[in-house]
Design a protein around this motif. Structure first.
Motif, PDB file in Angstrom:
ATOM      1  N   ASP A 139      12.380  48.582  -7.956  1.00 21.97           N
ATOM      2  CA  ASP A 139      11.463  48.478  -7.311  1.00 21.97           C
ATOM      3  C   ASP A 139      10.945  49.932  -7.211  1.00 21.97           C
ATOM      4  OD1 ASP A 139      13.694  49.614  -6.186  1.00 21.97           O
ATOM      5  OD2 ASP A 139      13.643  47.857  -4.378  1.00 21.97           O
ATOM      6  N   LYS A 185      13.367  56.460  -0.844  1.00 20.53           N
ATOM      7  CA  LYS A 185      12.256  55.386  -0.560  1.00 20.53           C
ATOM      8  C   LYS A 185      11.323  55.695  -1.930  1.00 20.53           C
ATOM      9  CE  LYS A 185      13.785  53.137   3.599  1.00 20.53           C
ATOM     10  NZ  LYS A 185      13.637  52.749   4.611  1.00 20.53           N
ATOM     11  N   LYS A 188       4.950  53.025  -0.916  1.00 23.96           N
ATOM     12  CA  LYS A 188       4.072  52.130  -0.926  1.00 23.96           C
ATOM     13  C   LYS A 188       2.583  52.980  -0.520  1.00 23.96           C
ATOM     14  CE  LYS A 188       8.194  49.921  -0.812  1.00 23.96           C
ATOM     15  NZ  LYS A 188       8.851  50.961  -0.373  1.00 23.96           N
ATOM     16  N   THR A 189       1.588  50.946  -1.608  1.00 18.01           N
ATOM     17  CA  THR A 189       0.241  51.912  -1.040  1.00 18.01           C
ATOM     18  C   THR A 189      -0.175  52.220  -0.570  1.00 18.01           C
ATOM     19  OG1 THR A 189      -0.195  49.883  -1.998  1.00 18.01           O
ATOM     20  CG2 THR A 189       0.130  50.775  -3.691  1.00 18.01           C
ATOM     21  N   GLU A 190       0.100  51.424   0.696  1.00 19.29           N
ATOM     22  CA  GLU A 190      -0.536  51.249   1.931  1.00 19.29           C
ATOM     23  C   GLU A 190       0.146  52.243   2.832  1.00 19.29           C
ATOM     24  OE1 GLU A 190       2.913  48.315   2.297  1.00 19.29           O
ATOM     25  OE2 GLU A 190       1.339  48.925   0.801  1.00 19.29           O
ATOM     26  N   GLU A 191       0.708  53.175   2.736  1.00 20.09           N
ATOM     27  CA  GLU A 191       1.826  54.485   3.500  1.00 20.09           C
ATOM     28  C   GLU A 191       0.909  55.022   3.359  1.00 20.09           C
ATOM     29  OE1 GLU A 191       6.117  52.604   3.523  1.00 20.09           O
ATOM     30  OE2 GLU A 191       4.896  54.372   2.283  1.00 20.09           O
TER      31      GLU A 191
END
Length: 469
Positions: A139, A185, A188-191
């Motif tokens: 991931d 970490k 993420k694309t939405e962050e």
């Protein structure tokens, strides 16, 4: 000789700093997404007391307390508020500093922010990967391989086998083992863009645990004397700090000198015998409590208990703390305007004996109250002043008795009760009534003030002083 209870060894040990005369100390600070509550106040006050006593004992202390300014909670709050991360964190850093100043806390020598140490964190992670103690999962996250560090659990007393037996969570994401923890970490694309940094493993942000390892090692070196924090950080946060720090520096083998020599953990604050926490919704913000109580009362309340013991919070406990402080300040009000510098060595030694026994503030405070009793017994004015000066000196070594007696005794709940000007007006009216021998009126004024929580004391020469009950 100072002894400290070391969480790592679970025993009280004689304190021997790595470098004679010098102490390097790191304390886990705040995650700045909201105002500080009383649990945070206890951490700050406890280790402020520790630093003050170490310095009063002659040590040169380098005190580091970090700020976590990137974290899942911070990101969530910033998105809720629709504001940049930096704006959110700076606002609550400013609020934390305001609370600390009001509580009369010493500023740390260094106050590193996590976002300023990303390169150091990536350096540690890179070394762990090289030593095959960390890996990047499918991931994109980089995880620490707990089983590659055989002594994992030495701080908390939990063995890897016990942890595995109690583990009921399925392996998620890119972890190879449910015990592994994240070091980096993957973004993420939405962050938002202000939550990610470039790295050899792709854009992302540090995990929480790696932050403290990077900041402490950068500022204090690979070995330092004291690491402090709340009891809730012992596992997994501090356990993970040891694993990743010693793993990066020394590999998976045992080390002659540990990452940290002494681990100190303060007890929880409880409300109705439950731990105070934001998740339980039973927390009290520092600023809300200070709207009702003098800051020194809060400090005294914290120091009445041994730092390792849990304490139960209530208004009754704080009122009791004010009563105790009032007794000390009432005694100090008998000191001349310019006190002497004489300190009684026998009482100083008794106080030091208590403090050197793992910072035993309850016993140290008992010495202060005995000093007050002794000062009341003596009829020798010079001796009385010496005892009271000793009281003031010893209290100041742990951050108490820093106000003038008049300032403390006449302080009350802000915006509640009579103002000092109103009280003085009534005292003048009472004096006028006494001059015309209207003693009934004078007594009525005294009673009215008492009903308002103001105590009058008539002194020789016609002077009247007052304090709040």
């Amino acid at each position: 000789m100072l002894s400290i209870y070391n969480t790592l060894s679970r025993t009280k040990e004689v304190f021997k700093p790595i470098e004679p005369g010098k102490v390097k100390m790191y304390v886990c600070g705040m995650t700045v997404y909201d105002y500080c509550h009383l649990g945070h106040a206890r951490v700050m006050i406890v280790f402020d007391m520790v630093v003050r006593w170490l310095r009063a004992s002659g040590y040169d202390v380098n005190y580091v307390r970090n700020i976590t300014d990137i974290d899942d909670k911070i990101i969530t709050r910033a998105l809720e508020n629709q504001e940049p991360i930096a704006a959110l964190t700076q606002r609550f850093i400013d609020a934390m500093h305001a609370d600390a100043k009001t509580l009369n806390l010493l500023s740390p020598d260094h106050e590193p922010r996590a976002t300023h140490y990303i390169a150091q964190m990536q350096g540690l992670i890179g070394r762990l990967i090289e030593r095959e103690m960390a890996y990047q999962g499918d991931d994109g996250d980089v995880n620490y391989a707990v089983r590659q560090f055989p002594s994992y659990g030495k701080l908390s007393g939990k063995s890897i086998d016990e942890l595995q037996a109690g583990e009921r969570v399925a392996i998620s994401g890119g972890k190879r083992d449910p015990l592994d923890f994240v070091l980096w970490k993957s973004a993420k694309t939405e962050e938002p863009a202000d939550t990610r940094w470039a790295s050899p493993w792709g854009e992302g942000r540090p995990g929480w645990h790696i932050e403290c390892s990077a900041m402490s090692c950068e500022l204090l070196g690979q070995h330092f004397d004291i690491h402090g924090g709340g009891a809730d950080l012992q596992f997994p946060h501090h356990e993970n700090e040891i694993a990743q720090s010693e793993g990066a520096m020394f590999g998976s083998g045992s080390v002659d000198q540990p990452f940290v020599r002494y681990w100190m953990h303060n007890g929880h604050i409880r409300v109705n015998h439950e731990k105070m926490s934001k998740s339980l919704g039973n927390f009290f913000l520092i600023r809300d409590v200070l709207a009702q109580f003098d800051p020194e009362v809060v400090r005294f309340f914290m120091l009445k208990a041994h730092y390792r013991s849990p304490i139960n919070y209530s208004d009754h406990q704080l009122k009791d703390a004010r009563t105790g402080l009032t007794r000390l300040y009432t005694a100090l009000s008998e000191l001349p305007t310019i006190p002497s510098n004489k300190v009684d060595p026998a009482w100083k030694d008794r106080f030091a004996q208590a403090m050197n026994d793992d910072f035993n503030t309850p016993e140290a405070l008992a010495v202060l109250f005995e000093l007050v009793t002794e000062s009341h017994k003596t009829q020798d004015i010079e001796r009385k002043h010496e005892l009271l000066n000793t009281l003031h000196h010893l209290g100041s070594t742990i951050g108490l008795l820093y106000q003038s007696p008049q300032q403390f005794l006449q302080s009350g709940t802000p915006k509640v009760g009579l103002s000092p000007e109103q009280i003085e007006e009534r005292i003048m009216a009472r004096q006028a009534a006494k001059q015309v021998k209207n003693f009934a009126s004078a007594d009525a004024i005294r009673q009215q003030l008492l009903d308002e929580g103001v105590i009058l004391e008539d002194k020789p020469g016609g002077q009247t002083i007052w304090r709040r009950a």
